[in-house]
Write an enzyme that holds these catalytic residues in place. Structure first.
Site: not given
Ligand SMILES: O=CN(O)C[C@@H](CC1CCCC1)C(=O)N1NCCC[C@H]1C(=O)Nc1ccccn1
Ligand code: NI
Length: 186
Positions: A113, A156-157, A160
């Site tokens: 996250c 996940h969203e 939040h």
């Molecule tokens: O609430 C929203 N958040 O906290 C951003 C989160 C949301 C995802 C986490 C799991 C399901 C939804 C997020 O995107 N990440 N989590 C932390 C670091 C990595 C990043 C990620 O998965 N990045 C990514 C993945 C594929 C392609 C490009 N980028």
């Molecule tokens: Ni998140």
């Protein structure tokens, strides 16, 4: 433009609040917030711009993560092939999961996250398929079915918006124990 300094981190009470429903027509600031949140995802998924602005690439961003306790989140499922179109790219307002599969789904890599700076290992069991009702920026109601990765991101969203963080779902005693029948995917 939203930068990492603007992202609220775990410990900030705003991440544990029930967000307020958004009213329509959207205020000027809500319209700007929606645009800024989606812009964050677009920029962060562009390798050059991501590096240039020192972002963590993201596939979703919820308003509480930028300090706004409102029911709004941006979702941008990454494109499969180079230069393709995102399978699901939407700002979802007042989203509600109105039905879901009994079958669970989880990411084999676990979750992270942008608001949680530490790695929290473990599977995050979610619904594999959901029927999602949400409003778009014009206030139009939509009802769509999502499965697998797009469904995981939206859950996940939406968490939040209810003050829930991904690690709340991890089994403390057996983080990598998962009900059989759970669909695991990358
Ligand atoms: O609430 C929203 N958040 O906290 C951003 C989160 C949301 C995802 C986490 C799991 C399901 C939804 C997020 O995107 N990440 N989590 C932390 C670091 C990595 C990043 C990620 O998965 N990045 C990514 C993945 C594929 C392609 C490009 N980028
Ligand atoms: Ni998140």
């Amino acid at each position: 433009m939203i930068l990492m300094k603007d992202i609220t981190r775990d410990g900030d009470p705003v991440l544990r609040k029930e967000a307020a429903k958004v009213t329509f027509p959207l205020s000027e600031e809500d319209q700007k917030l929606a645009a800024d949140m989606m812009e964050y995802l677009e920029v962060s998924q562009n390798p050059e711009l991501c590096k240039k602005y020192g972002l963590r690439a993201g596939v979703g961003l919820a308003a509480p993560q930028v300090g706004v306790s409102e029911m709004m989140a941006a979702v941008m499922v990454p494109v499969e092939e180079e230069g393709g179109k995102s399978p699901f790219k939407q700002v979802i307002v007042n989203p509600v999961i109105i039905s879901h599969s009994v079958q669970a789904g989880a990411l084999t890599e676990g979750e992270g996250c942008l608001s949680v700076d530490t790695e929290v290992p473990g599977y995050v069991p979610r619904h594999d398929r959901i029927t999602l009702r949400y409003q778009d920026l014009q206030g139009e109601l939509h009802k769509i079915r999502l499965k697998n990765y797009p469904a995981i991101i939206c859950q996940h969203e939406i968490d939040h918006l209810h003050g829930i963080l991904f690690y709340d779902h991890i089994n403390k005693d057996a983080p990598f124990e998962i009900d059989d029948g759970t669909i695991m995917f990358d």
